[in-house]
Design an enzyme around this catalytic site. Structure first.
Site, PDB file in Angstrom:
ATOM      1  N   TYR A  59       9.729  13.308   0.541  1.00 48.30           N
ATOM      2  CA  TYR A  59      10.231  14.643   0.692  1.00 48.30           C
ATOM      3  C   TYR A  59      10.843  14.683  -0.533  1.00 48.30           C
ATOM      4  CZ  TYR A  59       9.301  18.239   3.934  1.00 48.30           C
ATOM      5  OH  TYR A  59       8.787  19.423   4.588  1.00 48.30           O
ATOM      6  N   GLU A  61      12.442  17.747  -2.390  1.00 45.80           N
ATOM      7  CA  GLU A  61      12.506  19.400  -2.708  1.00 45.80           C
ATOM      8  C   GLU A  61      13.543  19.519  -4.006  1.00 45.80           C
ATOM      9  OE1 GLU A  61      14.202  21.287   0.812  1.00 45.80           O
ATOM     10  OE2 GLU A  61      12.003  21.444   1.861  1.00 45.80           O
ATOM     11  N   ASP A 214      -4.923  32.346 -16.613  1.00 46.27           N
ATOM     12  CA  ASP A 214      -5.318  31.375 -15.315  1.00 46.27           C
ATOM     13  C   ASP A 214      -6.612  30.531 -15.868  1.00 46.27           C
ATOM     14  OD1 ASP A 214      -6.239  30.218 -13.100  1.00 46.27           O
ATOM     15  OD2 ASP A 214      -6.231  32.092 -11.871  1.00 46.27           O
ATOM     16  N   THR A 240      -5.684  25.210 -11.849  1.00 48.53           N
ATOM     17  CA  THR A 240      -5.699  24.124 -10.765  1.00 48.53           C
ATOM     18  C   THR A 240      -5.997  22.855 -11.541  1.00 48.53           C
ATOM     19  OG1 THR A 240      -8.224  24.820 -10.692  1.00 48.53           O
ATOM     20  CG2 THR A 240      -6.796  25.839  -8.932  1.00 48.53           C
ATOM     21  N   LYS A 243     -11.017  21.045 -10.781  1.00 53.38           N
ATOM     22  CA  LYS A 243     -12.307  21.690 -11.264  1.00 53.38           C
ATOM     23  C   LYS A 243     -12.622  20.876 -12.487  1.00 53.38           C
ATOM     24  CE  LYS A 243     -11.665  26.294  -9.358  1.00 53.38           C
ATOM     25  NZ  LYS A 243     -10.105  26.390  -8.904  1.00 53.38           N
ATOM     26  N   ARG A 249      -6.877  18.297  -5.655  1.00 53.92           N
ATOM     27  CA  ARG A 249      -6.339  19.736  -5.510  1.00 53.92           C
ATOM     28  C   ARG A 249      -4.781  19.986  -5.543  1.00 53.92           C
ATOM     29  NH1 ARG A 249     -10.781  22.247  -3.699  1.00 53.92           N
ATOM     30  NH2 ARG A 249     -12.474  21.084  -3.130  1.00 53.92           N
TER      31      ARG A 249
END
Length: 467
Positions: A59, A61, A214, A240, A243, A249
């Protein structure tokens, strides 16, 4: 698991043979089939190794150096390395651009930008979904707000010129003066032409709007220099990473730093969006970042900065242009008449069939592509178009001549769709029943599927050999 405790050395084939079998089944489907979905690709083995690493366990954060958990000294190094490589992959100066590499994917990245810079019920203009845009750019229908973007913000679409099939920038400029958007989104999901970022910038400036690009679909092409770069003209760029970029991802948000504009009195207006975007990602919309994803993105970004990757992207373009040429030679209709990028947009309506049926038949024979609305379509359930992309099969080393054969397979599937449709009732239920129950149809599907498989298995599948 074995004995009286946890055996952490067991393999998935031992721990969960049922899931292992399903993974093997999917690997077999990918190996024997033709993946032509424009938003999909095959990640390299090294990307998958990072994705499946011990980094999944941590973790973290917050931002590097400002974490809410201890034990992040190595994670900080990984995230900083990913940021550095992201700027390098697109030739960006760290004095002029920053990047947040924590978004879990592209839609969350876009939503974080809207949250940071537009605010509740602020106005957004994006390309209409049925005309090549993306859900996260604000899609809604007369009866329903489909995307959360349209639910929490006010959206108004721009569209294509019905004659050319290309974006109608003049109409966008006209409507922007009426709508007064806080942000204009230059981005695509199915549109097969380059975007005119300079024109978008002019329209944004006329209305005092932010310009967001985008580039999820074309980021690999942009990195390789075979598609126009949005960075010269945009305030924020999202993407992203799975692609054309061939990573895991995940999502990226690039944001401008430094001087935004010089006022008439000579004073400088500075960008102040870095803190807003970082806080919108966390704690605004996400908890802990996915460190295994970030590491895998860093690996992909390093690969993107190589001559081999640039050659790959040139081949993607060449293969997409072969798709366009071959379909046009077979008298298919393409929205906009061709392609500049990695995909083509086939309009089946002149053939009197819908894409839902064609997609179903092609899936039966091992060809994966997706139905897509075309300009003027009334229903997303019975769209007129097929979106067909070249990146995934290019990752399997297919070249132009191979894509000629791919088009031939697709054409056979479409012609079979027409024959089946002509021999059954008008409903989709009747069509699917024909696929499932008619022995003659099943035999034709089986024959074509065997031909597809015999062709596909000749090409390597990137990733783990055993998976």
């Amino acid at each position: 698991m074995s004995g009286d405790g946890w055996n952490l050395q067991d393999d998935i084939s031992v721990d969960d043979p049922e899931m292992n079998a399903l993974i093997q089944e999917e690997k077999d489907r990918q190996r024997k089939g033709l993946e032509l979905i424009a938003s999909e690709n095959f990640a390299s083995k090294s990307v998958l190794q990072a994705l499946g690493s011990c980094l999944n366990n941590k973790y973290s954060e917050g931002q590097p150096g400002q974490r809410y958990y201890g034990g992040n000294e190595v994670i900080d190094k990984i995230e900083l390395l990913c940021k550095k490589r992201a700027l390098e992959a697109f030739g960006l100066s760290p004095e002029e651009w920053g990047v947040n590499v924590q978004p879990h994917s592209g839609s969350p990245a876009n939503f974080a930008v809207y949250t940071a810079l537009v605010g509740p019920h602020g106005r957004i203009m994006g390309l209409h979904l049925p005309e090549g845009g993306h859900l996260s750019h604000g899609f809604m229908t007369p009866s329903k707000k489909i995307s959360a973007t349209s639910l929490f913000f006010e959206s108004f679409p721009y569209k294509l010129d019905p004659v050319t099939g290309q974006i109608d920038y003049d109409k966008l400029a006209e409507n922007a003066k009426l709508f007064l958007p806080k942000m204009i989104v230059a981005g695509i999901s199915c549109y097969s032409r380059h975007l005119d970022y300079k024109r978008f910038r002019e329209i944004a400036d006329e209305n005092g709007a932010y310009l967001l690009a985008d580039m999820a679909h074309v980021s690999g092409l942009v990195s390789a220099g075979v598609a126009p770069s949005p960075f010269e003209f945009c305030d924020v760029v999202t993407s992203t990473t799975h692609k054309t970029l061939r990573g895991p991802r995940s999502g990226l948000i690039f944001f401008r730093k430094g001087v935004r504009k010089v006022n008439k009195d000579g004073t400088k207006e500075m960008y102040d969006i870095e803190k807003k975007i970082n806080e919108a990602v966390f704690p605004g919309l996400q908890g802990g970042p996915h460190n295994h994803q970030i590491a895998a993105v860093a690996v992909a970004l390093k690969q993107a900065n190589t001559p081999e990757f640039k050659a790959y992207q040139r081949q993607v373009i060449a293969n997409a242009q072969t798709l366009a040429k071959e379909f046009l030679a077979k008298n298919y209709t393409l929205v906009s008449g061709g392609t500049d990028n990695h995909l083509i947009w086939v309009d089946l309506r002149p053939m009197k069939i819908d894409a839902h049926r064609a997609e179903a038949v092609l899936e039966q024979v091992g060809i994966a592509l997706n139905k897509n609305t075309c300009p003027g379509d009334k229903s997303a359930l019975r769209p007129g178009g097929l979106r067909i992309g070249a990146p995934a099969l290019t990752s399997r080393n297919l070249k132009e001549n191979d894509f000629v054969q791919v088009v031939d397979f697709i054409d056979k599937g479409v012609q079979l769709t027409k024959d089946i449709q002509a021999s059954c009732g008008p409903t989709l239920k009747e069509f699917k029943a024909k696929l499932a129950d008619d022995e003659s149809v099943k035999a034709k599907l089986s024959t074509l599927k065997k031909q597809v498989e015999e062709f596909a298995i000749n090409f390597p599948l990137p990733g783990f050999d055993n998976w």
